[in-house]
Write a protein that holds these residues in place. Structure first.
Motif, PDB file in Angstrom:
ATOM      1  N   PRO A  14       0.696  -1.168  -0.084  1.00 36.91           N
ATOM      2  CA  PRO A  14      -0.144   0.200  -0.121  1.00 36.91           C
ATOM      3  C   PRO A  14       1.012   1.138  -0.040  1.00 36.91           C
ATOM      4  CG  PRO A  14      -0.801  -1.436   1.621  1.00 36.91           C
ATOM      5  CD  PRO A  14       0.667  -2.228   1.049  1.00 36.91           C
ATOM      6  N   ALA A  15       2.175   1.274   0.430  1.00 35.05           N
ATOM      7  CA  ALA A  15       2.776   2.429   0.518  1.00 35.05           C
ATOM      8  C   ALA A  15       3.353   2.868  -0.824  1.00 35.05           C
ATOM      9  CB  ALA A  15       4.199   2.170   1.330  1.00 35.05           C
ATOM     10  N   ASP A  16       3.320   1.904  -1.977  1.00 34.83           N
ATOM     11  CA  ASP A  16       3.599   2.286  -3.104  1.00 34.83           C
ATOM     12  C   ASP A  16       2.282   2.397  -4.254  1.00 34.83           C
ATOM     13  OD1 ASP A  16       4.787   2.351  -5.784  1.00 34.83           O
ATOM     14  OD2 ASP A  16       5.799   0.511  -5.853  1.00 34.83           O
ATOM     15  N   PRO A  17       2.161   3.645  -4.576  1.00 36.20           N
ATOM     16  CA  PRO A  17       0.857   3.917  -5.165  1.00 36.20           C
ATOM     17  C   PRO A  17       0.844   3.093  -6.666  1.00 36.20           C
ATOM     18  CG  PRO A  17       2.112   5.760  -5.065  1.00 36.20           C
ATOM     19  CD  PRO A  17       2.684   4.920  -4.366  1.00 36.20           C
ATOM     20  N   THR A  18       2.158   2.663  -7.101  1.00 34.06           N
ATOM     21  CA  THR A  18       2.123   1.984  -8.441  1.00 34.06           C
ATOM     22  C   THR A  18       2.070   0.585  -8.215  1.00 34.06           C
ATOM     23  OG1 THR A  18       4.455   1.804  -8.222  1.00 34.06           O
ATOM     24  CG2 THR A  18       3.487   3.696  -9.280  1.00 34.06           C
ATOM     25  N   ALA A  19       2.089  -0.198  -7.100  1.00 28.29           N
ATOM     26  CA  ALA A  19       1.984  -1.490  -6.911  1.00 28.29           C
ATOM     27  C   ALA A  19       0.599  -1.898  -7.259  1.00 28.29           C
ATOM     28  CB  ALA A  19       2.528  -1.549  -5.461  1.00 28.29           C
ATOM     29  N   PRO A  20       0.514  -3.110  -7.689  1.00 25.77           N
ATOM     30  CA  PRO A  20      -0.749  -3.862  -8.186  1.00 25.77           C
ATOM     31  C   PRO A  20      -1.434  -4.232  -6.816  1.00 25.77           C
ATOM     32  CG  PRO A  20       1.169  -5.504  -8.387  1.00 25.77           C
ATOM     33  CD  PRO A  20       1.799  -3.977  -8.061  1.00 25.77           C
ATOM     34  N   PHE A 172      -3.225   4.964   6.480  1.00 21.07           N
ATOM     35  CA  PHE A 172      -2.636   3.766   6.105  1.00 21.07           C
ATOM     36  C   PHE A 172      -1.490   3.456   5.374  1.00 21.07           C
ATOM     37  CE2 PHE A 172      -3.674  -0.151   3.034  1.00 21.07           C
ATOM     38  CZ  PHE A 172      -3.366  -1.104   4.051  1.00 21.07           C
ATOM     39  N   ALA A 173      -1.186   4.055   4.432  1.00 24.11           N
ATOM     40  CA  ALA A 173       0.235   4.265   3.457  1.00 24.11           C
ATOM     41  C   ALA A 173       1.349   4.291   4.437  1.00 24.11           C
ATOM     42  CB  ALA A 173      -0.131   4.877   2.346  1.00 24.11           C
ATOM     43  N   GLN A 174       1.336   5.091   5.298  1.00 21.29           N
ATOM     44  CA  GLN A 174       2.188   5.369   6.172  1.00 21.29           C
ATOM     45  C   GLN A 174       2.536   4.298   7.450  1.00 21.29           C
ATOM     46  OE1 GLN A 174       2.569   9.434   7.731  1.00 21.29           O
ATOM     47  NE2 GLN A 174       2.095  10.343   5.725  1.00 21.29           N
TER      48      GLN A 174
END
Length: 220
Positions: A14-20, A172-174
């Protein structure tokens, strides 16, 4: 044994916006490691003998990192249920205490309660030997410090203070620690979604926590 964890949405990073992400996704765990991540129909077909844990409409994601470990485990006191004073941490309940047995027991209860919020990593520093032992034996990842984390003022107003649930104060991403990736240790959590169609887990919504492939918490 192979275990296949199925969820309505799997977010490996979730921390990587480009991750699937994987709607109707799954994570396959063998022993303490992640063997596969992807769409559930594909993984179920590839692993027909796997035990299936179906988490329904939940979100499966990496576990959370609690940046307030030093305050929560070395200064706050986590009551024993037999004391009948509630379960919330008592601020500064261990400040000045030299009773390592009491401090260690408090830390073990605090760590157990963190698991109920999807925490799989906790930041120190941990200065008490009894607390270091409790963290090491808990299975949670012990981090040296809370670098880059907003630990200046928590709910109590004291520097370093903060809640057991990172999602109460962090996006959440942090809040997540690491990612769910093939070959990595199987540390992740399952959360109720914050709302219909949302990928954000709800604060206080942890349904299950897995550490090293073991189901160590499940909401009753």
């Amino acid at each position: 044994m192979l275990t296949l964890h199925r969820a309505a949405l799997v977010l490996p990073d979730p921390a990587d916006p480009t991750a699937p992400s994987f709607p109707d996704g799954a994570v396959v765990v063998r022993g303490e490691r992640v063997e596969a991540v992807g769409p559930y129909p594909e993984l179920a077909a590839a692993h027909p003998g796997a035990r299936v844990r179906d988490w329904g409409s939940a979100v499966l994601a990496p576990g959370l990192r609690n940046p307030y470990g030093h305050w929560l485990l070395e200064r706050a006191y986590h009551p024993d249920p037999r004391e009948e004073i509630g379960v919330e941490p008592v601020a500064d309940g261990l400040a000045g205490s030299t009773d390592e047995t009491r401090c260690g027991a408090s830390a073990r209860r605090g760590l157990q309660r963190m698991l109920g919020f999807g925490v799989t990593a906790v930041a120190g520093p941990f200065e008490r030997a009894s607390v270091r032992t409790a963290v090491a034996r808990s299975g949670l990842v012990g981090l040296a410090g809370a670098s880059g984390s907003p630990v200046s003022a928590g709910a109590s107003g004291e520097e370093g203070a903060g809640p057991l649930d990172p999602l109460a104060v962090l996006p959440f991403a942090q809040a997540v620690h690491g990612r769910v990736a093939v070959g990595d240790r199987a540390d992740f959590a399952v959360f109720a979604a914050a709302g219909d169609g949302l990928a954000e887990p709800a604060a206080g919504g942890c349904l299950a926590t897995v550490l090293g492939g073991r189901l160590v918490y499940r909401r009753r």
